[in-house]
Enzyme design. Structure first.
Site, short mmCIF file in Angstrom:
data_model
loop_
_atom_site.label_atom_id
_atom_site.label_comp_id
_atom_site.label_asym_id
_atom_site.label_seq_id
_atom_site.Cartn_x
_atom_site.Cartn_y
_atom_site.Cartn_z
N GLY A 25 0.84 -1.19 0.00
CA GLY A 25 0.00 0.00 0.00
C GLY A 25 0.88 1.24 0.00
N GLN A 27 2.89 2.74 2.29
CA GLN A 27 4.28 2.57 2.72
C GLN A 27 4.97 1.43 1.98
OE1 GLN A 27 6.25 4.44 4.55
NE2 GLN A 27 4.60 5.89 4.94
N ARG A 47 -1.29 -11.33 0.04
CA ARG A 47 -2.32 -12.35 -0.09
C ARG A 47 -2.34 -12.81 -1.53
NH1 ARG A 47 -7.43 -8.91 1.72
NH2 ARG A 47 -6.01 -7.38 0.86
N SER A 52 -3.28 -6.00 -4.55
CA SER A 52 -1.96 -5.42 -4.81
C SER A 52 -1.04 -6.36 -5.59
CB SER A 52 -1.27 -5.06 -3.48
OG SER A 52 -2.16 -4.46 -2.60
N ASP A 82 -2.70 -1.35 10.66
CA ASP A 82 -2.51 -1.81 12.04
C ASP A 82 -3.53 -2.88 12.44
OD1 ASP A 82 -0.32 -0.04 12.58
OD2 ASP A 82 -1.77 1.60 12.58
N HIS A 107 5.28 1.77 12.44
CA HIS A 107 4.53 2.47 13.48
C HIS A 107 4.49 1.51 14.66
CE1 HIS A 107 1.49 4.62 15.66
NE2 HIS A 107 0.47 3.88 15.28
N ASP A 190 2.56 9.74 17.97
CA ASP A 190 1.94 9.64 16.65
C ASP A 190 0.42 9.64 16.78
OD1 ASP A 190 2.67 9.00 13.72
OD2 ASP A 190 1.13 7.51 14.15
N GLU A 230 -7.67 27.70 1.63
CA GLU A 230 -6.44 28.43 1.95
C GLU A 230 -5.64 27.83 3.10
OE1 GLU A 230 -6.46 32.67 1.93
OE2 GLU A 230 -8.14 32.77 0.54
P1 NAD Z 1 -2.13 0.77 3.49
O1 NAD Z 1 -3.51 0.71 3.98
O2 NAD Z 1 -1.78 1.78 2.46
O3 NAD Z 1 -1.64 -0.58 2.80
C1 NAD Z 1 -1.90 -1.78 3.26
C2 NAD Z 1 -1.54 -2.90 2.30
O4 NAD Z 1 -1.75 -4.03 3.12
C3 NAD Z 1 -2.46 -3.07 1.11
O5 NAD Z 1 -1.99 -2.46 -0.03
C4 NAD Z 1 -2.47 -4.58 0.97
O6 NAD Z 1 -1.31 -4.98 0.28
C5 NAD Z 1 -2.35 -5.06 2.38
N1 NAD Z 1 -3.65 -5.39 3.03
C6 NAD Z 1 -4.69 -4.55 3.31
N2 NAD Z 1 -5.71 -5.21 3.89
C7 NAD Z 1 -5.32 -6.49 3.98
C8 NAD Z 1 -5.94 -7.67 4.50
N3 NAD Z 1 -7.16 -7.65 5.03
N4 NAD Z 1 -5.23 -8.83 4.45
C9 NAD Z 1 -3.99 -8.87 3.94
N5 NAD Z 1 -3.36 -7.77 3.43
C10 NAD Z 1 -4.01 -6.61 3.44
O7 NAD Z 1 -1.19 0.87 4.79
P2 NAD Z 1 -0.10 2.00 5.10
O8 NAD Z 1 -0.77 3.31 5.27
O9 NAD Z 1 1.03 1.84 4.16
O10 NAD Z 1 0.34 1.54 6.58
C11 NAD Z 1 1.26 0.50 6.82
C12 NAD Z 1 1.99 0.79 8.11
O11 NAD Z 1 2.78 1.97 7.92
C13 NAD Z 1 1.08 1.05 9.31
O12 NAD Z 1 1.69 0.52 10.46
C14 NAD Z 1 1.06 2.57 9.38
O13 NAD Z 1 0.78 3.03 10.68
C15 NAD Z 1 2.48 2.89 8.97
N6 NAD Z 1 2.70 4.25 8.46
C16 NAD Z 1 1.86 4.79 7.52
C17 NAD Z 1 2.09 6.07 7.02
C18 NAD Z 1 1.18 6.68 5.99
O14 NAD Z 1 1.30 7.89 5.77
N7 NAD Z 1 0.30 5.96 5.31
C19 NAD Z 1 3.20 6.80 7.47
C20 NAD Z 1 4.07 6.21 8.39
C21 NAD Z 1 3.80 4.94 8.87
MG MG Z 2 2.13 10.00 12.12
#
Ligand code: NAD
Ligand code: MG
Length: 330
Positions: A25, A27, A47, A52, A82, A107, A190, A230
């Site tokens: 996704g 990250q 999966r 993806s 999470d 995270h 966070d 803005e």
């Molecule tokens: P996301 O929701 O963008 O991506 C999740 C990916 O997980 C999906 O693309 C898919 O490949 C997989 N997925 C989703 N649902 C699923 C399921 N039910 N079963 C199996 N696989 C599944 O997640 P993200 O925002 O990249 O977050 C990932 C981690 O990074 C989290 O711990 C988040 O807190 C952390 N994080 C996110 C950001 C951000 O800005 N998005 C920034 C810093 C840290």
């Molecule tokens: Mg944050």
């Protein structure tokens, strides 16, 4: 805080090692692309037949199912939502993780609140980039990197911190600066930031400002421009040079008005609300509420999403943003 830069970090600790990125996704994709460009050996764990899967293949990665990825990895990166991490961990990672592997998070939620409890014979680390995935990738492609945090929860191999730092270097983050902290600090701050200020606070402020103008009879379009459109310009200025730069760029009228009136909006009561948010995060109450929502299939969250979509500011905003899109296309 201790800050690490390029010269402090040896990316070769990951030489010949397999980094399994679980999830593709925001990250997952950004980090995987940057790691590959930095010469790391990356496989994507997903999966079978998930959405993806093809995307990661099209990007040229080796894609395998979660179990296979966990079996072969030296570093397992849990880049899944999470609420999904514990299920994937229990079913696919726990039975397959090898001694001396590094289990990595972006995270701290899973570790701080023990929704995942790793075995003692692995490293447990975090490398948390301070940006959404797309931004991270853009900055890397430009030749730099976004700041990141690194933490070590468990150091089985004696090399845990070096691995976390090497991952940060693979993302270009050591060019900007990598800050060392702990899982608990990262998790708690966070969550507080996103609830009180960034996601919760900002939408609450914009929503109330919009409602105040519209209730007083002003056109919603004007209200949208003044309190929402803005907002980006102001936040960009603060991001560039702090409050000082923003106050310098806006008119003296805006500066005088802003400085004399803001305490009417964010009051002692608001600060009490913020403290309550922090208390609930620290006590685990927020974690209990949120994990109960996981068990409820996120039904309340989906209902709130629906309600939010139907706010007048969202309806007005969608129309106004369409006008801008047309202008760009012509
Ligand atoms: P996301 O929701 O963008 O991506 C999740 C990916 O997980 C999906 O693309 C898919 O490949 C997989 N997925 C989703 N649902 C699923 C399921 N039910 N079963 C199996 N696989 C599944 O997640 P993200 O925002 O990249 O977050 C990932 C981690 O990074 C989290 O711990 C988040 O807190 C952390 N994080 C996110 C950001 C951000 O800005 N998005 C920034 C810093 C840290
Ligand atoms: Mg944050």
């Amino acid at each position: 805080m201790k800050i690490y830069h390029d010269a402090d970090v040896d990316i070769d600790v990951l030489k010949g090692k397999t980094v399994a990125v679980m999830g593709y996704g925001s990250q997952g994709r950004a980090q995987a692309l940057c790691f590959r460009d930095s010469g790391l050996n990356v496989v994507i764990g997903l999966r079978k037949d998930g959405r993806s899967w093809n995307k990661a293949k099209e990007d040229g990665f080796k894609v395998v199912d979660f179990a296979e990825a966990a079996k072969t990895a030296d570093v397992i990166m849990m880049l899944l939502p999470d609420e999904v991490q514990p299920k994937v961990y229990k079913q696919f990672v726990e039975p397959n993780i090898r001694e001396g592997c590094a289990l990595e998070f972006a995270h701290g939620f899973a570790i701080t609140y023990k929704t995942i409890v790793p075995p003692k014979n692995v490293d447990v680390i975090m490398m948390a980039p301070k940006a959404p995935g797309d931004k991270e990738r853009d900055v890397f492609v430009e030749g730099f990197g976004v700041p990141a945090l690194v933490c070590v929860h468990q150091d089985h191999t004696g090399n845990a911190k070096n691995i976390a730092l090497a991952l940060a270097k693979g993302l270009g983050s050591t060019r900007a600066g990598v800050f060392e902290t702990t899982f608990d600090y990262e998790t708690l701050t966070d969550l507080f930031g996103e609830q009180a200020v960034l996601c919760g606070g900002t939408t609450g402020l914009i929503k109330s400002g919009f409602k105040t103008l519209v209730d007083a009879g002003y056109p919603p379009e004007m209200a949208y421009f003044e309190v929402c459109h803005e907002a980006k310009l102001i936040v960009d200025l603060i991001n560039e040079g702090g409050f000082e730069r923003m106050w310098h760029v806006v008119s003296n009228t805006a500066e005088y008005g802003g400085l004399t009136k803001r305490d009417l909006v964010i009051t002692k009561e608001s600060e009490k609300g913020m403290k309550k948010i922090l208390d609930d995060i620290e006590s685990g109450k927020f974690k209990d509420d949120w994990t109960a929502e996981w068990a409820n299939d996120l039904k309340n969250l989906k209902a709130m999403e629906e309600k939010e979509k139907n706010l007048q500011i969202e309806i007005t905003g969608r129309e106004i943003r369409k006008l801008f899109e047309k202008k760009k296309k012509n």
